[in-house]
Design a protein around this motif. Structure first.
Motif, PDB file in Angstrom:
ATOM      1  N   SER A  96     -10.550  -0.663  -2.078  1.00  0.00           N
ATOM      2  CA  SER A  96      -9.358   0.436  -2.556  1.00  0.00           C
ATOM      3  C   SER A  96      -9.631   0.554  -3.890  1.00  0.00           C
ATOM      4  CB  SER A  96      -8.152   0.160  -2.235  1.00  0.00           C
ATOM      5  OG  SER A  96      -8.285  -0.459  -0.658  1.00  0.00           O
ATOM      6  N   MET A 105     -12.618   6.734   5.374  1.00  0.00           N
ATOM      7  CA  MET A 105     -13.616   6.907   4.421  1.00  0.00           C
ATOM      8  C   MET A 105     -14.998   7.328   5.138  1.00  0.00           C
ATOM      9  SD  MET A 105     -13.355   4.324   1.263  1.00  0.00           S
ATOM     10  CE  MET A 105     -13.473   2.850   2.271  1.00  0.00           C
ATOM     11  N   ASP A 109      -8.841   0.787   9.753  1.00  0.00           N
ATOM     12  CA  ASP A 109      -8.546   2.321   9.689  1.00  0.00           C
ATOM     13  C   ASP A 109      -8.988   3.083   8.160  1.00  0.00           C
ATOM     14  OD1 ASP A 109      -6.566   4.412  10.452  1.00  0.00           O
ATOM     15  OD2 ASP A 109      -5.469   3.900   8.641  1.00  0.00           O
ATOM     16  N   TYR A 110      -8.944   2.133   7.222  1.00  0.00           N
ATOM     17  CA  TYR A 110      -9.598   2.805   5.796  1.00  0.00           C
ATOM     18  C   TYR A 110     -11.075   3.182   5.815  1.00  0.00           C
ATOM     19  CZ  TYR A 110      -9.515   2.579   0.644  1.00  0.00           C
ATOM     20  OH  TYR A 110      -9.639   3.127  -0.405  1.00  0.00           O
ATOM     21  N   ALA A 166      -5.775  -2.533   9.196  1.00  0.00           N
ATOM     22  CA  ALA A 166      -5.664  -1.688   8.057  1.00  0.00           C
ATOM     23  C   ALA A 166      -7.296  -1.533   7.336  1.00  0.00           C
ATOM     24  CB  ALA A 166      -4.690  -2.254   6.866  1.00  0.00           C
ATOM     25  N   ALA A 167      -8.053  -2.535   7.380  1.00  0.00           N
ATOM     26  CA  ALA A 167      -9.358  -2.236   6.888  1.00  0.00           C
ATOM     27  C   ALA A 167     -10.071  -1.433   7.720  1.00  0.00           C
ATOM     28  CB  ALA A 167     -10.018  -3.684   6.767  1.00  0.00           C
ATOM     29  N   PHE A 213       0.830  -1.288  -0.050  1.00  0.00           N
ATOM     30  CA  PHE A 213       0.054   0.094   0.284  1.00  0.00           C
ATOM     31  C   PHE A 213       0.803   1.155  -0.021  1.00  0.00           C
ATOM     32  CE2 PHE A 213      -4.059  -2.113   0.471  1.00  0.00           C
ATOM     33  CZ  PHE A 213      -5.128  -0.735   0.128  1.00  0.00           C
ATOM     34  N   VAL A 249     -15.414  -2.667   2.250  1.00  0.00           N
ATOM     35  CA  VAL A 249     -14.351  -2.843   3.218  1.00  0.00           C
ATOM     36  C   VAL A 249     -15.164  -3.642   4.552  1.00  0.00           C
ATOM     37  CG1 VAL A 249     -14.389  -0.745   4.389  1.00  0.00           C
ATOM     38  CG2 VAL A 249     -12.138  -1.977   4.113  1.00  0.00           C
ATOM     39  N   THR A 271     -17.346   6.119  -2.568  1.00  0.00           N
ATOM     40  CA  THR A 271     -16.900   6.110  -1.285  1.00  0.00           C
ATOM     41  C   THR A 271     -17.884   5.148  -0.614  1.00  0.00           C
ATOM     42  OG1 THR A 271     -15.533   7.975  -1.155  1.00  0.00           O
ATOM     43  CG2 THR A 271     -15.990   6.874   0.957  1.00  0.00           C
ATOM     44  N   PHE A 292     -10.544  -5.978   1.054  1.00  0.00           N
ATOM     45  CA  PHE A 292      -9.963  -4.759   1.345  1.00  0.00           C
ATOM     46  C   PHE A 292      -9.509  -4.132   0.047  1.00  0.00           C
ATOM     47  CE2 PHE A 292      -6.051  -2.875   3.605  1.00  0.00           C
ATOM     48  CZ  PHE A 292      -6.634  -1.564   3.647  1.00  0.00           C
ATOM     49  N   ARG A 323     -13.088   2.215  -5.134  1.00  0.00           N
ATOM     50  CA  ARG A 323     -13.040   3.760  -4.836  1.00  0.00           C
ATOM     51  C   ARG A 323     -12.353   4.590  -5.824  1.00  0.00           C
ATOM     52  NH1 ARG A 323     -10.606   6.966   0.494  1.00  0.00           N
ATOM     53  NH2 ARG A 323     -11.971   8.899   0.295  1.00  0.00           N
TER      54      ARG A 323
END
Length: 358
Positions: free
Chosen positions: A171, A207, A202-203, A199-200, A10, A187, A180, A167, A174
């Motif tokens: 990404s 968003m 947080d993403y 990580a998912a 990433f 996600v 979004t 995940f 989007r």
């Protein structure tokens, strides 16, 4: 290993691609143990069961790969490559060998070798999930989102419960569509399959926060439960609360960032902005001062402090800060306009003083 490399991918950029990868074969036709060329002390040799096993079984592919993974976890890529190379000479079509061969060359910025290794891995093992995921994220990193998405959907067909696939799909979706809301749904599929997928989470939090969705708060709370000392989580949480004008919670989050990361200059900057919004100008100046102390080259903080001084009627200090902001960022249009504005105020004051003296 899958999540570790995913996070690295990433952060990856196209500039790191190696147009001229080194050969992935040894000139020697003889299979040798990596320990024949690496001194035990130099290789970080440990007297444990794995090393003892390899000492007695130097041509064990499984043993070599297990130790290579250990070296990778310690970022000891040189010795990891030695073990993987030896395993590759012993069994060049082993899917796990190809998987790690791609990994180690990714970490060494030889991404074309990684691509070829992961492609070969899929040829050898058509059901491979790991090689598809890593190849999908590599294609994502270089901007080929359609190929990346195709690989991810293949993974979902093989294993619909694999969280990383959703995940990456989120990404890609989007970035391809700008939708979004739909990306968040994807996600969420990843989080449902792995509630601790940091990580998912947080993403999703970022968003959802951008859309000012209340569920963002739940995501941030879960992130804090998983990693209570992560300043980035608190900063993003603060930004979310600030965006919905929940200043009390935003202040708590940004203050936590400063506690965990005293040299963070953006947290005090935002605290200054919030206090300015609350018409607490002296407090705002104090936070802008802290932001400048944390990072001197900081045109935003100088501009904001100048604006605060201007609101307080101290146009001399305001002009000084605007000029400093412009010195650090000559293209900052707001500073240019502000300097003209305060200079006009100074001229008007001087004209008024001259008139009074006459």
């Amino acid at each position: 290993m899958r999540y570790t490399l995913l996070l690295a991918l990433f952060a990856f950029t196209l500039a790191s691609c190696d147009d001229k990868p080194k050969s992935d074969t040894n000139d020697s036709s003889q299979v040798v143990s990596p320990m024949d060329s690496l001194a035990p002390a130099d290789a970080g040799f440990l007297d444990d069961s794995l090393n003892a096993y390899l000492h007695d079984n130097p041509f064990s592919v499984d043993g070599l790969l297990a130790r290579a993974e250990r070296y990778i976890s310690r970022k000891n890529y040189r010795y990891a490559e030695a073990d993987i190379r030896a395993a590759k000479e012993l069994d060049s079509l082993n899917p796990k060998v190809l998987l790690l061969w791609g990994d180690i060359h990714f970490f060494n910025n030889k991404t074309r070798v990684s691509r070829d290794a992961w492609k070969k891995c899929i040829e050898v093992d058509p059901q491979s999930v790991d090689c598809r995921l890593k190849l999908a994220e590599l294609y994502r990193a270089i901007g080929d989102l359609e190929t990346s998405t195709k690989l991810v959907r293949e993974v979902i067909d093989i294993d619909s419960e694999e969280p990383v696939s959703y995940f990456i799909l989120a990404s890609n979706y989007r970035d391809m569509t700008g939708d979004t809301a739909t990306a968040i749904r994807y996600v969420q599929e990843a989080i449902e399959r792995d509630p601790d997928f940091f990580a998912a989470l947080d993403y999703a939090a970022v968003m959802a926060g951008d859309l000012k969705m209340p569920i963002a708060e739940s995501y941030y709370q879960r992130l804090i439960e998983l990693d209570p000392n992560n300043p980035n989580v608190y900063f993003n949480q603060g930004w979310y609360y600030q965006s919905i004008d929940n200043y009390n919670e935003a202040i708590k989050a940004y203050t936590k960032v400063m506690d965990l990361q005293p040299k963070n200059f953006m947290a005090p900057y935002h605290l200054g902005y919030i206090h300015l919004e609350l018409d607490l100008r002296r407090e705002a100046i104090g936070y802008f001062n802290k932001s400048i102390e944390a990072q001197q080259v900081n045109h935003r903080a100088y501009f904001a402090r100048g604006w605060t001084y201007e609101q307080m009627g101290d146009i001399i200090r305001a002009e000084q800060d605007y000029r400093q902001a412009l010195a650090y960022n000559p293209t900052h249009q707001d500073s240019k306009v502000a300097i003209q504005r305060v200079q006009q105020q100074i001229r008007e004051m001087q004209a008024e003083m001259n008139a009074q003296q006459q």
